[in-house]
Design a protein around this motif. Structure first.
Motif, PDB file in Angstrom:
ATOM      1  N   GLY A 172       9.751  39.710  25.654  1.00  0.00           N
ATOM      2  CA  GLY A 172      10.373  39.592  27.019  1.00  0.00           C
ATOM      3  C   GLY A 172       9.690  38.823  27.992  1.00  0.00           C
ATOM      4  O   GLY A 172      10.214  38.000  29.035  1.00  0.00           O
ATOM      5  N   PHE A 173       8.470  39.033  27.977  1.00  0.00           N
ATOM      6  CA  PHE A 173       7.223  38.335  28.748  1.00  0.00           C
ATOM      7  C   PHE A 173       7.458  36.669  28.618  1.00  0.00           C
ATOM      8  O   PHE A 173       7.399  36.489  27.457  1.00  0.00           O
ATOM      9  CB  PHE A 173       6.077  38.644  28.716  1.00  0.00           C
ATOM     10  N   GLY A 174       7.892  35.971  29.715  1.00  0.00           N
ATOM     11  CA  GLY A 174       7.934  34.581  29.347  1.00  0.00           C
ATOM     12  C   GLY A 174       9.419  34.243  29.326  1.00  0.00           C
ATOM     13  O   GLY A 174       9.778  33.077  29.469  1.00  0.00           O
ATOM     14  N   ARG A 175      10.292  35.259  29.247  1.00  0.00           N
ATOM     15  CA  ARG A 175      11.710  34.875  29.111  1.00  0.00           C
ATOM     16  C   ARG A 175      12.330  34.465  30.696  1.00  0.00           C
ATOM     17  O   ARG A 175      11.748  34.922  31.363  1.00  0.00           O
ATOM     18  CB  ARG A 175      12.830  35.960  28.599  1.00  0.00           C
ATOM     19  N   SER A 176      12.944  33.378  30.741  1.00  0.00           N
ATOM     20  CA  SER A 176      13.431  32.953  32.074  1.00  0.00           C
ATOM     21  C   SER A 176      14.738  33.056  32.257  1.00  0.00           C
ATOM     22  O   SER A 176      15.758  32.930  31.386  1.00  0.00           O
ATOM     23  CB  SER A 176      12.671  31.517  31.973  1.00  0.00           C
ATOM     24  N   THR A 177      15.220  32.806  33.306  1.00  0.00           N
ATOM     25  CA  THR A 177      16.646  32.877  33.994  1.00  0.00           C
ATOM     26  C   THR A 177      16.681  31.422  34.404  1.00  0.00           C
ATOM     27  O   THR A 177      17.962  31.128  35.020  1.00  0.00           O
ATOM     28  CB  THR A 177      17.004  33.934  35.078  1.00  0.00           C
ATOM     29  N   LEU A 178      15.944  30.446  34.097  1.00  0.00           N
ATOM     30  CA  LEU A 178      16.251  29.051  34.693  1.00  0.00           C
ATOM     31  C   LEU A 178      17.495  28.460  34.112  1.00  0.00           C
ATOM     32  O   LEU A 178      18.086  27.736  34.950  1.00  0.00           O
ATOM     33  CB  LEU A 178      15.098  28.305  33.839  1.00  0.00           C
TER      34      LEU A 178
ATOM     35  N   VAL B 273      -1.561  25.486  11.971  1.00  0.00           N
ATOM     36  CA  VAL B 273      -0.732  26.654  11.774  1.00  0.00           C
ATOM     37  C   VAL B 273      -1.596  27.727  11.405  1.00  0.00           C
ATOM     38  O   VAL B 273      -1.413  28.764  11.721  1.00  0.00           O
ATOM     39  CB  VAL B 273       0.026  26.142  10.204  1.00  0.00           C
ATOM     40  N   PHE B 274      -2.704  27.453  10.666  1.00  0.00           N
ATOM     41  CA  PHE B 274      -3.495  28.651  10.096  1.00  0.00           C
ATOM     42  C   PHE B 274      -4.276  29.282  11.216  1.00  0.00           C
ATOM     43  O   PHE B 274      -4.318  30.411  11.522  1.00  0.00           O
ATOM     44  CB  PHE B 274      -4.573  28.147   9.088  1.00  0.00           C
ATOM     45  N   TYR B 275      -4.624  28.520  12.275  1.00  0.00           N
ATOM     46  CA  TYR B 275      -5.524  28.761  13.321  1.00  0.00           C
ATOM     47  C   TYR B 275      -4.689  29.724  14.558  1.00  0.00           C
ATOM     48  O   TYR B 275      -5.370  30.859  14.833  1.00  0.00           O
ATOM     49  CB  TYR B 275      -5.876  27.726  14.037  1.00  0.00           C
ATOM     50  N   VAL B 276      -3.512  29.246  14.283  1.00  0.00           N
ATOM     51  CA  VAL B 276      -2.566  30.218  15.359  1.00  0.00           C
ATOM     52  C   VAL B 276      -2.073  31.549  14.408  1.00  0.00           C
ATOM     53  O   VAL B 276      -2.229  32.649  15.102  1.00  0.00           O
ATOM     54  CB  VAL B 276      -1.471  29.419  15.782  1.00  0.00           C
ATOM     55  N   GLN B 277      -1.953  31.220  13.031  1.00  0.00           N
ATOM     56  CA  GLN B 277      -1.609  32.526  12.573  1.00  0.00           C
ATOM     57  C   GLN B 277      -2.702  33.522  12.190  1.00  0.00           C
ATOM     58  O   GLN B 277      -2.437  34.708  12.421  1.00  0.00           O
ATOM     59  CB  GLN B 277      -0.956  32.130  11.063  1.00  0.00           C
ATOM     60  N   TYR B 278      -3.888  32.781  12.281  1.00  0.00           N
ATOM     61  CA  TYR B 278      -5.068  33.729  11.988  1.00  0.00           C
ATOM     62  C   TYR B 278      -5.502  34.420  13.565  1.00  0.00           C
ATOM     63  O   TYR B 278      -5.883  35.762  13.211  1.00  0.00           O
ATOM     64  CB  TYR B 278      -6.405  32.932  11.879  1.00  0.00           C
ATOM     65  N   ALA B 279      -5.032  33.882  14.433  1.00  0.00           N
ATOM     66  CA  ALA B 279      -5.291  34.699  15.693  1.00  0.00           C
ATOM     67  C   ALA B 279      -4.480  36.024  15.944  1.00  0.00           C
ATOM     68  O   ALA B 279      -4.979  37.181  16.432  1.00  0.00           O
ATOM     69  CB  ALA B 279      -5.002  33.873  16.785  1.00  0.00           C
ATOM     70  N   HIS B 280      -3.195  35.795  15.529  1.00  0.00           N
ATOM     71  CA  HIS B 280      -2.085  36.985  15.275  1.00  0.00           C
ATOM     72  C   HIS B 280      -2.827  37.997  14.479  1.00  0.00           C
ATOM     73  O   HIS B 280      -2.737  39.116  14.750  1.00  0.00           O
ATOM     74  CB  HIS B 280      -1.078  36.551  15.177  1.00  0.00           C
ATOM     75  N   ALA B 281      -3.129  37.757  13.386  1.00  0.00           N
ATOM     76  CA  ALA B 281      -3.708  38.270  12.218  1.00  0.00           C
ATOM     77  C   ALA B 281      -4.852  39.169  12.609  1.00  0.00           C
ATOM     78  O   ALA B 281      -5.088  40.310  12.256  1.00  0.00           O
ATOM     79  CB  ALA B 281      -3.925  37.767  10.793  1.00  0.00           C
ATOM     80  N   ARG B 282      -5.852  38.382  13.382  1.00  0.00           N
ATOM     81  CA  ARG B 282      -6.879  39.171  13.766  1.00  0.00           C
ATOM     82  C   ARG B 282      -6.537  40.138  14.651  1.00  0.00           C
ATOM     83  O   ARG B 282      -7.168  41.249  14.697  1.00  0.00           O
ATOM     84  CB  ARG B 282      -8.085  38.206  14.589  1.00  0.00           C
ATOM     85  N   VAL B 283      -5.677  40.132  15.546  1.00  0.00           N
ATOM     86  CA  VAL B 283      -5.524  41.117  16.539  1.00  0.00           C
ATOM     87  C   VAL B 283      -4.632  42.263  15.778  1.00  0.00           C
ATOM     88  O   VAL B 283      -5.111  43.501  15.742  1.00  0.00           O
ATOM     89  CB  VAL B 283      -4.328  40.642  17.550  1.00  0.00           C
TER      90      VAL B 283
ATOM     91  N   LYS C  59      -5.802  34.597  31.974  1.00  0.00           N
ATOM     92  CA  LYS C  59      -5.130  33.190  32.608  1.00  0.00           C
ATOM     93  C   LYS C  59      -4.628  32.295  31.936  1.00  0.00           C
ATOM     94  O   LYS C  59      -3.494  31.740  32.170  1.00  0.00           O
ATOM     95  CB  LYS C  59      -6.666  32.301  33.137  1.00  0.00           C
ATOM     96  N   LYS C  60      -4.953  32.169  30.492  1.00  0.00           N
ATOM     97  CA  LYS C  60      -4.138  31.411  29.659  1.00  0.00           C
ATOM     98  C   LYS C  60      -2.969  32.123  29.173  1.00  0.00           C
ATOM     99  O   LYS C  60      -1.646  31.408  29.302  1.00  0.00           O
ATOM    100  CB  LYS C  60      -4.964  31.248  28.424  1.00  0.00           C
ATOM    101  N   ILE C  61      -2.818  33.359  29.248  1.00  0.00           N
ATOM    102  CA  ILE C  61      -1.789  34.029  28.991  1.00  0.00           C
ATOM    103  C   ILE C  61      -0.644  33.889  30.198  1.00  0.00           C
ATOM    104  O   ILE C  61       0.592  33.703  29.844  1.00  0.00           O
ATOM    105  CB  ILE C  61      -1.978  35.613  28.854  1.00  0.00           C
TER     106      ILE C  61
ATOM    107  N   ALA D 188      -1.945  41.484  24.033  1.00  0.00           N
ATOM    108  CA  ALA D 188      -1.194  40.729  24.830  1.00  0.00           C
ATOM    109  C   ALA D 188      -1.340  39.320  24.261  1.00  0.00           C
ATOM    110  O   ALA D 188      -0.039  38.688  24.374  1.00  0.00           O
ATOM    111  CB  ALA D 188      -1.548  40.642  26.369  1.00  0.00           C
ATOM    112  N   VAL D 189      -2.285  38.751  23.859  1.00  0.00           N
ATOM    113  CA  VAL D 189      -2.502  37.431  23.147  1.00  0.00           C
ATOM    114  C   VAL D 189      -1.192  37.467  22.014  1.00  0.00           C
ATOM    115  O   VAL D 189      -0.601  36.542  21.864  1.00  0.00           O
ATOM    116  CB  VAL D 189      -3.719  37.212  22.839  1.00  0.00           C
ATOM    117  N   ALA D 190      -1.584  38.524  21.250  1.00  0.00           N
ATOM    118  CA  ALA D 190      -0.339  38.514  20.014  1.00  0.00           C
ATOM    119  C   ALA D 190       1.093  38.627  20.322  1.00  0.00           C
ATOM    120  O   ALA D 190       2.045  37.791  19.747  1.00  0.00           O
ATOM    121  CB  ALA D 190      -0.881  39.682  19.190  1.00  0.00           C
ATOM    122  N   VAL D 191       1.298  39.219  21.473  1.00  0.00           N
ATOM    123  CA  VAL D 191       2.691  39.333  22.274  1.00  0.00           C
ATOM    124  C   VAL D 191       3.154  37.947  22.220  1.00  0.00           C
ATOM    125  O   VAL D 191       4.300  37.478  21.867  1.00  0.00           O
ATOM    126  CB  VAL D 191       2.878  40.242  23.221  1.00  0.00           C
TER     127      VAL D 191
END
Length: 581
Positions: free
Chosen positions: A112-118, A448-458, A495-497, A560-563
């Motif tokens: 839900g983090f990042g969901r907006s009511t915009l 694709v791999f780079y992003v998936q790999y980050a999640h898999a690392r966590v 900060k990036k999050i 938090a990165v993985a979320v």
């Protein structure tokens, strides 16, 4: 939690105090005051243009406003420093506790983090794919399908009420050609030799349709004239093709809410109702169009037609809606279809088309503007071509389709997740190269791999922590002592999050889901960078031997990165990887 919104609210509050104290005049409009990341991260965490946009209406020097504002902001516990730069920009450095608290907020909010009511529940219709029901979807449709579906998910994430819609182009001559093509396959199923001529479709996908027709009607249409079989075969073939198209979309993970038939507009009075609505506004007239610019076609002659005053709503020329012989132009049912959308109560319309529809944009926007009295905006997004490569060469055509590469070909070669992500690695109106070899590489050059790999690392870190007896569920991680996240590399990841909620709103406003893919790559890069720093600096490793508290704090940051990656991939329609194989 949107830190950029929070700090903007702090800035606006300080400006209001300055008004009350007589430092700046009352009555100033703060709508254009922004808080954004600075272009150079070395300048701070956030920057505001408040002094620059208020100087002229306030009749003051920007720097004077900035210096006064800096004093107010620096007194807030969330701000470490507020520094005036250049003519009056204000750079802010925020307290480390704010970034540490952000990690807790992410873990407490989950995806839900990042969901907006915009969107505030505004109803948006996203029409995409809308291919002619004459065969399987090709690679061009694939890009439009991925873009449209991701855009719909993005808008939903930002608080809009979204309807995904497919317009079935089953009212034109191309469906008659389909029926004739199926008839040939039907005769073939009866053992006859046939020749595909006059533009009929030779693709092998119609063999099954011809055989299915034979099973249904036997030899009832063999040797019969066209007026006997054209209409029933047209309906049978359209249903078969739409079944094929639905299966293609399902293989890509796309599900439509509405399938709207163009054929339903004919003979039902819907076209007449739409044009009557334009006529009631004084926007239809009988007239003769100017001849085409450039070389005059041999068969051109001036004819009186019913024209729509589309120039009154931003078009370059008025457009015909009824031909001199009384028949509808192709534009008339399109007007009626969009009139139906407006009548259904949508607050905004989005059409996703191929690059060859560029000439269609202004006329359709003019029609929607006229039909809704300017109330309902229409945004037309054009998807440029996709060039396919394999083994360093252009990818060959599909025999099954006859003359193009199908959506199913692409998905079967690389999978739906890879297909979807790669299709969003360029802005929709930029050409895209799709290299089947590169998109399966396990390297940083493959986003694709780079992003998936980050999640898999966590996920891997969490598994190892559990094996070591460390509790790593989100509730426990959110309760960890996050003040231990004090290294600049760790704060940089936080900060990036923090940019994620802001990114969602920007991408939703601009209707640009590719921004999500770009952001995820950057976030993954930061996570991998922090991981690699741990090779040289053991204090940055996520698992700290014999120190459960510090391990939980560092894993909380990784989690938090993985979320956020999981939420972003969800918008793109991609399944996050728990491990890489």
């Amino acid at each position: 939690m949107n830190l950029f919104q929070d700090i903007r609210a702090l800035v606006i509050g300080a400006l209001e105090i300055m008004q009350a104290d007589g430092v700046i005049p009352v009555g100033l409009d703060f709508a254009n005051v922004t808080v954004e990341p600075p272009r150079d991260p070395a300048h701070g965490d956030m920057a505001t243009n408040a002094a620059m946009v208020l100087a002229k209406p306030a009749k003051m020097k920007p720097r004077d406003i900035a210096e006064a504002l800096a004093g107010h902001l620096a007194a807030d516990y969330r701000v470490d420093t507020a520094e005036v730069a250049g003519p009056g920009f204000l750079n802010l450095r925020l307290s480390p506790a704010l970034w540490q608290g952000l990690v807790k907020s992410v873990l407490s909010s989950g995806e839900g983090f990042g969901r907006s009511t915009l969107g505030a529940g505004q109803r948006v219709n996203v029409e995409f794919v809308s291919a002619n029901p004459t065969g399987p979807l090709h690679v061009g449709h694939t890009r439009g399908a991925v873009f449209g579906d991701a855009l719909a998910s993005l808008l939903d994430h930002a608080g809009y009420d979204v309807t995904r819609e497919y317009y079935i182009n089953d009212g034109g001559a191309q469906v008659d050609v389909l029926a004739r093509s199926v008839y040939l396959r039907y005769l073939e199923a009866h053992g006859q030799e046939v020749a595909f001529e006059d533009g009929t479709y030779p693709g092998e996908y119609l063999i099954e349709v011809g055989e299915a027709l034979r099973r249904k009607v036997g030899d009832a249409y063999v040797g019969k004239p066209e007026d006997v079989w054209l209409e029933p075969i047209r309906d049978f073939a359209t249903d078969a093709m739409m079944g094929l198209i639905r299966a293609d979309l399902k293989s890509l993970g796309v599900e439509m809410d509405v399938f709207f038939s163009e054929k339903s507009l004919y003979g039902t009075g819907l076209i007449e109702q739409a044009l009557d609505a334009l006529d009631a506004k004084g926007l239809l007239y009988e007239g003769v169009l100017e001849p085409p610019k450039g070389k005059m076609p041999d068969d051109w002659e001036p004819r009186e037609q019913t024209l729509f005053k589309s120039t009154e709503h931003g078009d370059d020329v008025d457009r015909p809606v009824k031909k001199s012989d009384g028949g509808w132009t192709y534009f008339a049912p399109d007007i009626a279809y969009h009139y139906d959308k407006v009548s259904r109560g949508f607050d905004a319309l989005i059409d996703v088309f191929g690059a060859d529809h560029g000439g269609y944009v202004k006329r359709m926007k003019a029609a929607v503007s006229a039909l809704s009295d300017g109330r309902v905006p229409l945004d037309v997004k054009l998807c440029q071509l996709v060039k396919l490569w394999k083994n360093g060469e252009p990818f060959k055509m599909s025999k099954r389709a006859g003359n193009f590469v199908t959506l199913r070909d692409v998905v079967e070669l690389v999978g739906a997740d890879v297909t979807r992500f790669v299709m969003l690695t360029r802005k929709n109106d930029a050409p895209l190269d799709f290299d089947f070899d590169k998109v399966l590489e396990q390297s940083r050059d493959n986003p694709v791999f780079y992003v998936q790999y980050a999640h898999a690392r966590v996920c891997s870190v969490q598994r190892k922590a559990q094996e070591a007896g460390i509790v790593v569920d989100d509730a426990m991680l959110a309760a960890a002592d996050l003040t231990k996240l004090d290294h600049e590399a760790e704060i940089a990841v936080a900060k990036k999050i923090a940019e994620w909620p802001r990114l969602v709103e920007i991408a939703a406003r601009t209707h640009e889901p590719h921004r999500v893919a770009f952001y995820l790559f950057e976030l993954a890069s930061d996570l991998h960078g922090l991981w690699n720093k741990g090779h040289d600096d053991p204090s940055l490793r996520f698992l700290q031997e014999d120190d459960v508290d510090t391990s939980q704090a560092k894993i909380a940051l990784a989690r938090a990165v993985a979320v956020v990656i999981s939420a972003g991939l969800g918008i793109l329609g991609v399944t996050p990887a728990d491990e890489m194989r």
